[in-house]
Enzyme design. Structure first.
Site, mmCIF file in Angstrom:
data_model
loop_
_atom_site.group_PDB
_atom_site.id
_atom_site.type_symbol
_atom_site.label_atom_id
_atom_site.label_comp_id
_atom_site.label_asym_id
_atom_site.label_seq_id
_atom_site.Cartn_x
_atom_site.Cartn_y
_atom_site.Cartn_z
ATOM 1 N N CYS A 169 -6.492 9.024 -9.867
ATOM 2 C CA CYS A 169 -5.836 7.979 -9.067
ATOM 3 C C CYS A 169 -4.703 8.512 -8.204
ATOM 4 C CB CYS A 169 -5.342 6.867 -9.987
ATOM 5 S SG CYS A 169 -6.674 6.178 -10.991
ATOM 6 N N HIS A 309 3.350 3.060 -8.305
ATOM 7 C CA HIS A 309 1.970 3.150 -8.793
ATOM 8 C C HIS A 309 1.615 1.837 -9.463
ATOM 9 C CE1 HIS A 309 -1.687 5.107 -9.961
ATOM 10 N NE2 HIS A 309 -1.453 4.949 -11.248
ATOM 11 N N GLU A 320 6.975 4.467 -15.461
ATOM 12 C CA GLU A 320 7.339 4.686 -14.060
ATOM 13 C C GLU A 320 8.710 4.093 -13.749
ATOM 14 O OE1 GLU A 320 5.545 4.199 -9.519
ATOM 15 O OE2 GLU A 320 4.609 3.092 -11.170
ATOM 16 N N LYS A 341 -0.727 -3.223 -5.883
ATOM 17 C CA LYS A 341 -1.907 -3.375 -6.740
ATOM 18 C C LYS A 341 -1.988 -4.772 -7.339
ATOM 19 C CE LYS A 341 -2.509 1.486 -8.160
ATOM 20 N NZ LYS A 341 -1.356 2.087 -7.458
ATOM 21 N N HIS A 346 -6.522 -2.020 -8.669
ATOM 22 C CA HIS A 346 -6.369 -0.566 -8.656
ATOM 23 C C HIS A 346 -7.580 0.068 -7.988
ATOM 24 C CE1 HIS A 346 -5.184 3.378 -9.418
ATOM 25 N NE2 HIS A 346 -4.932 3.335 -10.715
ATOM 26 N N PHE A 405 -5.125 9.958 -14.237
ATOM 27 C CA PHE A 405 -5.571 10.496 -15.527
ATOM 28 C C PHE A 405 -5.541 12.023 -15.466
ATOM 29 C CE2 PHE A 405 -8.572 6.803 -17.010
ATOM 30 C CZ PHE A 405 -7.467 6.012 -17.224
#
Length: 419
Positions: A169, A309, A320, A341, A346, A405
């Site tokens: 991502c 994010h 975050e 998002k 996402h 990831f």
């Protein structure tokens, strides 16, 4: 011998998202706080824990590609072709008028976090049902993530650096960052860059459900993506693509290009922690943001907006937020942050690219896109998340985060263009 400093600017944008099929409609939908989430239409979801996602709306690939060409591309590559064409047109580039010398100085640095998941699923099923002789000869070139920049370069005759950076991502940001650095270093003068993803499929939803990563708020899909809300229960899968046409400043000036923004810095950092979970301390995110600020030669107080994010996961949103506080200190509470998002879902490898378009929009319009669906405060998420409605304010410098990831963390800084 040191190279001269080369400034890099954004002169074209493309966006294909669950809430808008071009940059203008995408921006207008964000300003309206529109959610792209709805029941999945691509396949029967009865057996799945999650039956909704953020699919593209009113999109017909044949409006952009002829049927033969489209048939030989996985959807992720189709989406990439669409936004690349948008970005080139927006930048005022007529590829048919480019000389060979110009073609050789324009690259395509474009990625996908997963690549051709649908064609992989279809051809695996075809192999099992019909045997190896029935596997399509186009299977491998349709599946590999780097076919997107390959197809873009073939379509437009662009012969500069051509490749795909894959970092889950964080892919969109990494490809933008690579294009930025290659132009700064003099390896090319301009590039189409960004990311694309098409993972709303049986295999995609099944896989993320197995990870317990997706929201299961099936009774109310539109409010399911709720970053920083105490009742968040996972992310909402999205799809689409985003693209920027970026170029060296003098290259842009020479052709009289309109400049949306300047790319000021890029930073990266690794968690070295877990294959899917973020480091709770946010060390990789901290290092990426610090590195971006150092690369841009900016102080923390120079940043007015941060597109987070912000996936709507319990651990990720807290990690975050803590990383932002660790980097920005008191200023973390003075700047606006938000997660788009909440509206797009996402978009995985396309997220960073679409969010770059949103971040540049904040600079262009001097308005912060909102984080929608907020209802319940989380004591561990206490920043100025721009909940539910846009906020007008000065935005000269903005940062966009994208994490993936494997512990991949990236931050890109955009700024108002100034002579």
């Amino acid at each position: 011998m040191s190279r001269p400093t080369r400034r890099v600017v954004v002169t074209g944008m493309g966006a294909l998202t669950p809430i808008g099929n071009d940059p203008i409609s995408f921006w207008e939908a964000m300003m309206a706080g529109k959610s792209g989430a709805a029941p999945i239409t691509y396949f029967d979801t009865e057996a799945y824990a999650t039956n909704f996602a953020c699919e593209l709306k009113n999109f017909d690939v044949h409006d952009y590609l002829d049927r033969k060409e489209a048939r030989r591309m996985d959807p992720f590559c189709q989406y990439a072709m669409v936004v690349a064409g948008q970005a080139l047109a927006d930048a005022g580039i007529d590829h048919e008028k480019l000389s060979l010398a110009q073609q050789e100085r324009i690259g395509v640095i474009f990625g996908s976090g997963i690549g051709g998941l649908q064609v992989l699923f279809d051809q695996a099923r075809n192999l099992v049902d019909n045997g190896p002789r029935r596997v399509s000869p186009f299977f491998i070139p349709m599946m590999i993530p780097d076919i997107a920049p390959g197809q873009i370069s073939i379509r437009y005759g662009l012969r500069g650096p051509n490749y795909s950076c894959v970092s889950a991502c964080a892919t969109g940001n990494n490809n933008i960052g690579d294009a930025f650095m290659l132009i700064k270093l003099g390896h090319m003068d301009a590039a189409i860059t960004g990311g694309s993803e098409a993972s709303i499929s049986e295999l995609g939803v099944g896989g993320f459900n197995a990870l317990k990563a997706l929201s299961t708020r099936n009774d109310d899909p539109k409010s399911a993506s709720r970053p920083f809300d105490a009742t968040r229960d996972g992310f909402v899968l999205g799809e689409g693509a985003g693209s920027l046409f970026v170029e060296e400043l003098e290259h842009a000036r020479a052709r009289g290009a309109r400049i949306y923004a300047e790319i000021l810095g890029m930073g990266m950092g690794g968690d070295a922690y877990h294959i899917t979970a973020p480091d709770p301390s946010g060390i990789g995110a901290r290092n990426a943001m610090k590195a971006a600020l150092e690369d841009a030669e900016l102080s923390t107080t120079d940043v007015h907006y941060l597109n987070m994010h912000g996936t709507s996961t319990g651990l990720g949103d807290i990690a975050e937020s803590n990383a932002i506080k660790a980097v920005f200190g008191d200023h973390a509470y003075k700047m606006n942050v938000s997660s788009t998002k909440s509206m797009t879902g996402h978009m995985l490898g396309a997220a960073g690219a679409a969010e770059a378009v949103a971040t540049i929009g904040a600079i262009t319009h001097q308005i912060i896109p909102p984080t929608i669906n907020f209802e319940h405060p989380d004591s561990e998420c206490d920043l100025n998340y721009t909940f539910n409605t846009p906020v007008k304010r000065e935005v000269k410098v903005a940062m966009s985060n994208a994490f993936g990831f494997g512990g991949h963390n990236t931050s890109v800084i955009f700024g108002q263009y100034s002579e």
